[in-house]
Design a protein around this motif. Sequence first.
Motif, PDB file in Angstrom:
ATOM      1  N   LYS A  51       0.757  -0.911   0.220  1.00  0.00           N
ATOM      2  CA  LYS A  51      -0.317   0.135   0.407  1.00  0.00           C
ATOM      3  C   LYS A  51       1.040   0.687   0.191  1.00  0.00           C
ATOM      4  O   LYS A  51       0.556   2.259  -0.755  1.00  0.00           O
ATOM      5  CB  LYS A  51      -0.857  -0.074   1.723  1.00  0.00           C
ATOM      6  CG  LYS A  51      -2.022  -0.611   1.340  1.00  0.00           C
ATOM      7  CD  LYS A  51      -2.825  -1.234  -0.068  1.00  0.00           C
ATOM      8  CE  LYS A  51      -4.170  -1.711  -0.194  1.00  0.00           C
ATOM      9  NZ  LYS A  51      -5.156  -1.437  -1.176  1.00  0.00           N
ATOM     10  N   GLU A  52       2.075   1.028   0.206  1.00  0.00           N
ATOM     11  CA  GLU A  52       3.177   2.248   0.568  1.00  0.00           C
ATOM     12  C   GLU A  52       4.273   1.781   0.407  1.00  0.00           C
ATOM     13  O   GLU A  52       5.064   0.610   0.883  1.00  0.00           O
ATOM     14  CB  GLU A  52       2.721   3.175   2.010  1.00  0.00           C
ATOM     15  CG  GLU A  52       3.476   3.924   1.624  1.00  0.00           C
ATOM     16  CD  GLU A  52       3.334   4.311   3.851  1.00  0.00           C
ATOM     17  OE1 GLU A  52       4.239   5.861   4.176  1.00  0.00           O
ATOM     18  OE2 GLU A  52       2.325   5.105   3.950  1.00  0.00           O
ATOM     19  N   ALA A  53       5.248   2.743   0.228  1.00  0.00           N
ATOM     20  CA  ALA A  53       6.772   2.361  -0.345  1.00  0.00           C
ATOM     21  C   ALA A  53       7.592   3.139   0.279  1.00  0.00           C
ATOM     22  O   ALA A  53       7.285   4.310  -1.127  1.00  0.00           O
ATOM     23  CB  ALA A  53       7.072   1.470  -1.606  1.00  0.00           C
ATOM     24  N   VAL A  54       7.665   3.888   1.050  1.00  0.00           N
ATOM     25  CA  VAL A  54       8.900   4.543   1.469  1.00  0.00           C
ATOM     26  C   VAL A  54      10.272   4.557   1.979  1.00  0.00           C
ATOM     27  O   VAL A  54      11.169   4.002   1.613  1.00  0.00           O
ATOM     28  CB  VAL A  54       8.388   5.544   2.400  1.00  0.00           C
ATOM     29  CG1 VAL A  54       6.986   6.317   1.983  1.00  0.00           C
ATOM     30  CG2 VAL A  54       8.853   4.909   3.613  1.00  0.00           C
ATOM     31  N   GLN A  55      11.363   5.359   0.679  1.00  0.00           N
ATOM     32  CA  GLN A  55      13.016   5.091   1.102  1.00  0.00           C
ATOM     33  C   GLN A  55      13.359   5.089   2.277  1.00  0.00           C
ATOM     34  O   GLN A  55      12.986   5.987   3.015  1.00  0.00           O
ATOM     35  CB  GLN A  55      13.646   6.626   0.274  1.00  0.00           C
ATOM     36  CG  GLN A  55      15.075   6.663   0.327  1.00  0.00           C
ATOM     37  CD  GLN A  55      15.764   4.877  -0.405  1.00  0.00           C
ATOM     38  OE1 GLN A  55      14.502   4.942  -1.680  1.00  0.00           O
ATOM     39  NE2 GLN A  55      15.962   4.287  -0.898  1.00  0.00           N
ATOM     40  N   HIS A  56      13.987   4.126   3.083  1.00  0.00           N
ATOM     41  CA  HIS A  56      14.978   3.719   4.300  1.00  0.00           C
ATOM     42  C   HIS A  56      15.871   5.427   4.564  1.00  0.00           C
ATOM     43  O   HIS A  56      15.877   5.501   3.752  1.00  0.00           O
ATOM     44  CB  HIS A  56      15.284   2.426   4.515  1.00  0.00           C
ATOM     45  CG  HIS A  56      15.690   2.043   5.739  1.00  0.00           C
ATOM     46  ND1 HIS A  56      16.801   2.520   6.390  1.00  0.00           N
ATOM     47  CD2 HIS A  56      15.741   0.726   6.070  1.00  0.00           C
ATOM     48  CE1 HIS A  56      16.891   2.192   7.645  1.00  0.00           C
ATOM     49  NE2 HIS A  56      15.657   1.073   7.612  1.00  0.00           N
ATOM     50  N   PRO A  57      15.506   5.556   5.734  1.00  0.00           N
ATOM     51  CA  PRO A  57      16.350   6.482   5.829  1.00  0.00           C
ATOM     52  C   PRO A  57      17.513   6.459   5.788  1.00  0.00           C
ATOM     53  O   PRO A  57      18.454   7.568   5.521  1.00  0.00           O
ATOM     54  CB  PRO A  57      15.339   7.027   7.499  1.00  0.00           C
ATOM     55  CG  PRO A  57      15.019   5.528   7.616  1.00  0.00           C
ATOM     56  CD  PRO A  57      14.449   5.467   6.445  1.00  0.00           C
ATOM     57  N   ASP A  58      17.774   5.877   6.244  1.00  0.00           N
ATOM     58  CA  ASP A  58      19.294   5.082   6.480  1.00  0.00           C
ATOM     59  C   ASP A  58      19.866   4.069   5.275  1.00  0.00           C
ATOM     60  O   ASP A  58      21.231   4.145   5.226  1.00  0.00           O
ATOM     61  CB  ASP A  58      20.337   4.314   8.184  1.00  0.00           C
ATOM     62  CG  ASP A  58      19.511   5.733   8.761  1.00  0.00           C
ATOM     63  OD1 ASP A  58      19.533   7.203   8.320  1.00  0.00           O
ATOM     64  OD2 ASP A  58      18.866   5.366  10.146  1.00  0.00           O
ATOM     65  N   ALA A  59      19.567   3.288   4.367  1.00  0.00           N
ATOM     66  CA  ALA A  59      19.818   2.617   3.924  1.00  0.00           C
ATOM     67  C   ALA A  59      19.478   2.991   2.051  1.00  0.00           C
ATOM     68  O   ALA A  59      18.148   3.115   1.469  1.00  0.00           O
ATOM     69  CB  ALA A  59      19.717   1.677   3.707  1.00  0.00           C
ATOM     70  N   ASP A  60      20.690   3.255   0.974  1.00  0.00           N
ATOM     71  CA  ASP A  60      19.796   3.359  -0.330  1.00  0.00           C
ATOM     72  C   ASP A  60      19.123   2.381  -0.763  1.00  0.00           C
ATOM     73  O   ASP A  60      17.866   2.799  -1.981  1.00  0.00           O
ATOM     74  CB  ASP A  60      21.195   3.912  -1.245  1.00  0.00           C
ATOM     75  CG  ASP A  60      21.353   5.185  -1.157  1.00  0.00           C
ATOM     76  OD1 ASP A  60      20.974   5.968  -0.128  1.00  0.00           O
ATOM     77  OD2 ASP A  60      22.763   5.558  -0.863  1.00  0.00           O
ATOM     78  N   ARG A  61      19.183   1.260  -0.777  1.00  0.00           N
ATOM     79  CA  ARG A  61      18.839  -0.126  -1.912  1.00  0.00           C
ATOM     80  C   ARG A  61      17.504  -0.519  -0.489  1.00  0.00           C
ATOM     81  O   ARG A  61      16.870  -1.265  -0.979  1.00  0.00           O
ATOM     82  CB  ARG A  61      19.763  -1.200  -2.229  1.00  0.00           C
ATOM     83  CG  ARG A  61      20.687  -0.450  -2.032  1.00  0.00           C
ATOM     84  CD  ARG A  61      21.897  -1.203  -3.051  1.00  0.00           C
ATOM     85  NE  ARG A  61      22.527  -0.921  -4.043  1.00  0.00           N
ATOM     86  CZ  ARG A  61      23.869  -1.768  -4.180  1.00  0.00           C
ATOM     87  NH1 ARG A  61      23.807  -3.363  -4.051  1.00  0.00           N
ATOM     88  NH2 ARG A  61      24.866  -1.303  -5.258  1.00  0.00           N
ATOM     89  N   LEU A  62      16.928   0.065   0.489  1.00  0.00           N
ATOM     90  CA  LEU A  62      15.935  -0.747   1.091  1.00  0.00           C
ATOM     91  C   LEU A  62      15.450   0.272   1.542  1.00  0.00           C
ATOM     92  O   LEU A  62      15.099   1.843   0.628  1.00  0.00           O
ATOM     93  CB  LEU A  62      16.644  -0.495   3.090  1.00  0.00           C
ATOM     94  CG  LEU A  62      17.805  -0.808   2.509  1.00  0.00           C
ATOM     95  CD1 LEU A  62      17.916  -1.760   3.716  1.00  0.00           C
ATOM     96  CD2 LEU A  62      17.375  -2.551   2.410  1.00  0.00           C
ATOM     97  N   ARG A  63      14.031  -0.294   1.246  1.00  0.00           N
ATOM     98  CA  ARG A  63      12.486   0.487   0.807  1.00  0.00           C
ATOM     99  C   ARG A  63      11.537  -0.087   2.342  1.00  0.00           C
ATOM    100  O   ARG A  63      11.677  -0.827   2.756  1.00  0.00           O
ATOM    101  CB  ARG A  63      11.747   0.713  -0.031  1.00  0.00           C
ATOM    102  CG  ARG A  63      12.442   1.468  -1.172  1.00  0.00           C
ATOM    103  CD  ARG A  63      11.764   1.532  -2.420  1.00  0.00           C
ATOM    104  NE  ARG A  63      12.530   1.411  -3.702  1.00  0.00           N
ATOM    105  CZ  ARG A  63      11.879   1.586  -5.277  1.00  0.00           C
ATOM    106  NH1 ARG A  63      10.510   0.685  -4.990  1.00  0.00           N
ATOM    107  NH2 ARG A  63      12.141   2.006  -5.882  1.00  0.00           N
TER     108      ARG A  63
END
Length: 818
Positions: A51-63
């Motif tokens: 339902k929602e996918a946002v960028q991880h605050p501390d990892a470029d490759r994680l959501r």
Amino acid sequence: MQFPESWLREYCNPQLTTQELADTLTMAGLEVEELEPVAPAFTGIVVGEIKEAVQHPDADRLRVCQVDVGGPELLNIVCGAPNARVGIKIPCATVGAELPPGPDGKPFKIKVGKLRGVQSFGMLCSAKELGIADDHGGLLELPADAPLGQNIREYLNLDDTLFTLKLTPNLAHCLSVYGIAREVSALTGAPLKAIAYPQAAVGIQDKLPVKIEAPDLCGRFSGRIVRNVNTQVKTPQWMVDRLARCGQRSVSPLVDISNYVMFELGRPSHIFDLDKISGGLNVRWGKEGETLKLLNGNTVKFDDFIKVGVIADDNAVESLAGIMGGDHTAVSDDTRNIYVEAAFWFPKAVAGRSRHFNFSTDAGHRFERGVDPEYTVEHIERITQLVLEICGTPETVVGPVDDNKVNMPAPKVVQLRVDRAAKVIGMPVTQQQCLDALNGLGLPAKAEGENVISVTAPTFRFDINLEEDLIEEVARMIGYDHLPTTKPVAPISPKLRKENQRSSFAVRRELAALGYQETINFSFVEAKWEEELAGNTNPIKLLNPIASQLSVMRTSLIGSLMQVLKFNVDRKASRVRVFELGRVFLRDDSVQESDSSVKGFNQPMRVAGLAYGLADQLQWGQDDAKVDFYDVKGDVEALLAPLKPVFEAAEHPAMHPGRCARVLLGGKVIGHVGELHPKWRQSWDLPAAPVLFELELDAVLAREVPKFQTVSKFQAVERDIAVVVKEGVTHAQVMAAVAEGVKGGVLRNAVLFDVFRPKKLKAGEEAAPGSLAQDEKSLAVRLTLGRDDAALTDVEIDAAMQGAIAALQAQVGARLRG
């Protein structure tokens, strides 16, 4: 044949477990080679939606994703997949779920975790993590209508088993899911679901002109035009999954439909791009020099060595009949109009053609065993139904089926005697049992009298030709596990070999004792070997060689041994001694057809040997010496002992003209021995020339029956004769003259123990008076004389010597050496 159990149970669902079903099939002759689950064990994985996918605050490759799994709250899950995005449905492993075992063999349990400071309450899964595919390109995306929260095993039908059957060639009718279901129904009594073939509404009257020029290739050719299809749609997931579980990858919608019907009904078919066909189609044999680029990218060229069926249009060949379509008329994303073809190809017209071009196809595998010629129209209707469902558009229109019957197989009537069936099966069977078994398999059977059953073989059974075929069907339905174990009641008597023959094993043992190692080679060889080494310019050609170079039957074992030698010499072997006992194949019009012979072909056994390198194993007590003619001649004499062969100078295509002899026993030529011809030594690139022999095995197996003879009580007498003969006189001629000259049976033995030749004179030098001429030689022979009943007198000894000298003078022009 591989298929999923769930597909089979759609047509016939007996009340048996998976293992019981596999055992039933195996005991009926359909050996289940392997049972494999579609997916490994795992639990707690359900259908979820991001339902929602946002960028991880501390990892470029994680959501950080909010995932809906049908519960009261969204799950916060951290995911690193590149395709994790809002709106897709994916497999979601909730807390407490167990994923398939990893490399250590232990299942992976999902717990609440923290990734870079963000809590994760589950895991989003790829197909590889579920163990259902090798692709790890990202999350497994599910269809949009997948119900949230449903167990993924249930949704993807993963609680299924893959059956792999090892079918014998006579079970061609089981090369489809429906064919196996028919067998299961007959074996278990469970009802068989009938397949409906709804006729498509005909909207146009277009037909593609078809001409069947070769009725011995194609007995029936059916086709239909379908216009305005959409080939850019995606193949439904249910079809992709079923094809994958049959070992077939998805290609495109139209190709997938054709493959699906092949696995479902056993009917290979082909779909042409109609717009790429020039004019009409012509079903004929390929012509020498024609070429065709196939769907697999290979380009094949036709020749006159083996006839190959083709489908051609007005310009070129477009398809390899019953095997594979051509690249030019293949369907693509741009295809709008198609021609659906379903034909009956005679098995003999397809058999071996794939191997001739060094590839194989599922279609060829089925057609060369036999495909039902009766249902081509119905199967086209089934293909049309799927095309309209998957690729249909509002503008799609269907033409009528154009059905061309030119040479349909005649129905075969085979009779079964019940008492004969009972005798072969080894247990009592009734006429009713046989009728029930045969009718249950779809073999129309009716009683004719009390002991005879008549069966008209259905069109899908190409293997029903003899009474034994029907007996096999009855035995299969009874079940091999239900057949009784009975001991033979007939007396068993050993087959004794005649005393004047030895076994082939004794020949092998004798050659092994002489230092030779046995080799076993193919009976088919290169045509070049036959021409060069056997002088055979008209060899027996194979219609279906296993390799292009092994194309003819051998008439000599020498080529096979030379191949073994070359293989070893190329690997630095310095000493090679090999032999072979094998059959050769000769044209012989006098040979008649029988259980053990083929008309026009003689197939005698031969024994051949080859020696190369050092005459003896390396040792310090003697100098190294290369093997020569006389070493192998001695081996042949040892092999034939106690028979005494005669060697005469001769010629052989494979052997040195001056170092070759034919071997005679009782005046009959039984083979040759000699050094390899220098020409062939050079062409085979050998550092030294091997010495070979080849003999008729029947002559080698013959042996003399031992005869009792008393040992003489009287001492034997030895006398020597030295005679001068011409250089061309042979040892055999000298021995024959001695044997004929000594009368009265007093000659026990004669041995040549010395040969003297004069020294070659230099230019201008003259021979000494009384010396031997340059074209003469001196031979010294020791005669052993004796009698069993009395001692020889001087008169008898002198008479024997004078008789030997007179015979030598008369027969070989000898004179006593002064």
